[in-house]
Design a protein around this motif. Structure first.
Motif, short mmCIF file in Angstrom:
data_model
loop_
_atom_site.label_atom_id
_atom_site.label_comp_id
_atom_site.label_asym_id
_atom_site.label_seq_id
_atom_site.Cartn_x
_atom_site.Cartn_y
_atom_site.Cartn_z
N MET A 230 -0.47 -72.93 49.26
CA MET A 230 0.91 -73.30 49.57
C MET A 230 1.35 -72.78 50.93
N ASP A 231 0.76 -71.69 51.40
CA ASP A 231 1.03 -71.25 52.77
C ASP A 231 0.61 -72.34 53.76
N GLU A 232 -0.54 -72.96 53.49
CA GLU A 232 -1.01 -74.05 54.34
C GLU A 232 -0.06 -75.24 54.26
N VAL A 233 0.39 -75.55 53.05
CA VAL A 233 1.31 -76.67 52.86
C VAL A 233 2.62 -76.40 53.60
N ASN A 234 3.14 -75.20 53.48
CA ASN A 234 4.41 -74.86 54.12
C ASN A 234 4.31 -74.97 55.64
N ALA A 235 3.14 -74.62 56.18
CA ALA A 235 2.94 -74.75 57.62
C ALA A 235 3.00 -76.22 58.05
N VAL A 236 2.41 -77.09 57.24
CA VAL A 236 2.47 -78.52 57.53
C VAL A 236 3.91 -79.02 57.44
N ILE A 237 4.62 -78.60 56.40
CA ILE A 237 6.01 -79.01 56.21
C ILE A 237 6.86 -78.63 57.42
N LEU A 238 6.73 -77.38 57.86
CA LEU A 238 7.53 -76.90 58.98
C LEU A 238 7.22 -77.67 60.26
N SER A 239 5.94 -77.94 60.48
CA SER A 239 5.58 -78.63 61.72
C SER A 239 6.00 -80.10 61.69
N ARG A 240 5.92 -80.74 60.53
CA ARG A 240 6.18 -82.18 60.46
C ARG A 240 7.66 -82.52 60.26
N MET A 241 8.51 -81.56 59.98
CA MET A 241 9.93 -81.91 59.91
C MET A 241 10.62 -81.62 61.24
N GLU A 242 9.84 -81.21 62.25
CA GLU A 242 10.40 -80.98 63.58
C GLU A 242 10.73 -82.31 64.24
N GLU B 176 12.91 -83.87 68.11
CA GLU B 176 13.72 -83.59 69.29
C GLU B 176 15.20 -83.76 69.00
N ILE B 177 15.51 -84.39 67.88
CA ILE B 177 16.91 -84.54 67.45
C ILE B 177 17.26 -83.34 66.58
N PRO B 178 18.03 -82.37 67.07
CA PRO B 178 18.23 -81.10 66.35
C PRO B 178 18.74 -81.25 64.92
N LEU B 179 19.57 -82.26 64.67
CA LEU B 179 20.14 -82.41 63.34
C LEU B 179 19.08 -82.65 62.28
N ILE B 180 17.95 -83.27 62.65
CA ILE B 180 16.93 -83.61 61.66
C ILE B 180 16.31 -82.37 61.03
N PRO B 181 15.72 -81.44 61.81
CA PRO B 181 15.18 -80.24 61.18
C PRO B 181 16.26 -79.35 60.57
N GLN B 182 17.45 -79.39 61.14
CA GLN B 182 18.55 -78.57 60.61
C GLN B 182 18.93 -79.04 59.20
N LEU B 183 19.14 -80.34 59.05
CA LEU B 183 19.55 -80.87 57.74
C LEU B 183 18.39 -80.82 56.75
N ALA B 184 17.20 -81.22 57.18
CA ALA B 184 16.04 -81.18 56.27
C ALA B 184 15.76 -79.75 55.83
N GLY B 185 15.84 -78.83 56.78
CA GLY B 185 15.58 -77.42 56.46
C GLY B 185 16.59 -76.84 55.50
N HIS B 186 17.81 -77.36 55.52
CA HIS B 186 18.85 -76.88 54.60
C HIS B 186 18.39 -77.00 53.16
N LEU B 187 17.73 -78.13 52.83
CA LEU B 187 17.25 -78.34 51.46
C LEU B 187 15.86 -77.77 51.25
N ILE B 188 14.97 -78.01 52.21
CA ILE B 188 13.57 -77.59 52.03
C ILE B 188 13.45 -76.08 51.91
N SER B 189 14.33 -75.35 52.61
CA SER B 189 14.24 -73.88 52.58
C SER B 189 15.20 -73.25 51.59
N SER B 190 15.72 -74.05 50.65
CA SER B 190 16.79 -73.54 49.79
C SER B 190 16.32 -72.92 48.48
N GLY B 191 15.04 -72.63 48.37
CA GLY B 191 14.59 -71.83 47.24
C GLY B 191 13.92 -72.55 46.11
#
Length: 336
Positions: A26-38, A40-55
């Motif tokens: 899952m560490d490997e999976v999380n690394a892929v998730i973080l890299s692929r939700m990046e 250049e439009i800041p709102l995209i990782p910000q909004l996606a990260g709000h849910l993906i990193s919410s526990g």
């Protein structure tokens, strides 16, 4: 004895063994998730990260990692595919919260409340697109077929649920077909794709598909029971959301079938949207408790969990198989 024949004094089932055995993957999976939700439009990782990193425990991608280990696959494709599974799931949650007008998700303000509906829908679309990129990179047409088919089945299930909303005549059979589509399809696909990339037999593919499908049904049945059984602090969402949305879930379907004429009239009014206050929710919970339909729903879930466990019998006994079996038991016993 309790459900599934577990002795009363036995330790409560836990997902911890599965978490431990899949931690490195899952560490490997999380690394892929973080890299692929990046983006250049800041709102995209910000909004996606709000849910993906919410526990959330990321159970669906965890099943992909676990299934790969169960069948002895070490090629590495499972990590990108698990990330694709998580993106599909996250996209559906973002869209669901817009459709339902949800205020809470995993104990936090839902993304649509913070960022608005248009941005939430569009970021969900972005994650769907990312998931398909990851599927293509796996280089397997069968994997692409399985996950793309699951995505369309999920969408069909969500539309089916929407059209069944506020319809008191919804049957148990119809309800089960809805949750088989909107929840169980992704569980099944998440498990099956590991057998595909590992080149395992059709029988092992089907066994993992069956395990995921039965687990997904059990999981959703318990979610629907929790809405009338546990506190919002445990659930991470507003208690009674299904009730106020007029959703015919199994606790309500069973209570309506068993009810007196006065109780049936209450349900007709409530599901139509005329009884949606806190005191109405309290009455709904009281009726459901009177007829024991939360317990009956959990027993249905226990039956499906046992089917999931039975599906794993094709695989040799071992730590991972035991952890997956315990995860099925945990899906029924959980209160959140």
């Amino acid at each position: 004895m309790t459900e599934l024949g577990v002795p009363m004094d036995a330790p409560q089932p836990s997902i911890d063994p599965l978490l431990a055995l899949t931690a490195k993957g899952m560490d490997e999976v999380n690394a892929v998730i973080l890299s692929r939700m990046e983006s250049e439009i800041p709102l995209i990782p910000q909004l996606a990260g709000h849910l993906i990193s919410s526990g959330g425990k990321r159970l669906r991608p965890m099943l992909t990692v676990a299934a790969a280990e169960l069948v002895g696959y070490t090629g590495g494709a499972q990590y990108a595919l698990a990330a694709a599974v998580e993106f599909i799931h996250t996209a559906t949650l973002l869209h669901d919260d817009v459709v339902d007008g949800s205020d809470l998700r995993r104990g936090k303000a839902a993304a649509n409340i913070i960022y608005g509906n248009p941005a939430t829908v569009l970021v969900g679309d972005y994650l769907f697109s990312r998931s398909f990129e990851l599927m293509v990179e796996a280089g397997s047409l069968r994997v692409l077929d399985i996950l793309s088919r699951a995505s369309s089945i999920i969408a069909e299930g969500e539309v089916d649920q929407l059209t069944a909303q506020r319809k008191i005549e919804t049957s148990e059979e119809h309800y089960l077909s809805i949750i088989a589509a909107k929840t169980a399809a992704l569980f099944a696909a998440a498990c099956r794709i590991s057998a595909v990339v590992a080149g395992r037999s059709d029988a092992e593919e089907q066994a993992l598909d069956d395990y995921g499908r039965y687990l997904g049904v059990a999981f959703q049945l318990v979610d629907d029971a929790i809405d009338y059984d546990s506190e919002a602090a445990e659930m991470g969402k507003g208690k009674g959301d299904d009730f106020r949305d007029g959703k015919m879930t199994l606790p309500v379907i069973l209570a309506y079938a068993a009810g007196t004429e006065d109780e049936k009239q209450f349900w007709r009014d409530a599901i139509a949207g005329f009884r949606a206050e806190d005191e109405d929710l309290a009455e709904a919970i009281a009726i459901i408790a009177r007829h024991g339909t939360v317990e009956a729903t959990r027993q249905r879930a226990a039956d499906y969990a046992q089917k999931a466990i039975d599906a794993l019998s094709i695989f040799p006994a071992g730590e991972m198989r035991s952890a997956l079996e315990e995860a099925a038991l945990f899906s029924v016993a959980r209160r959140y």
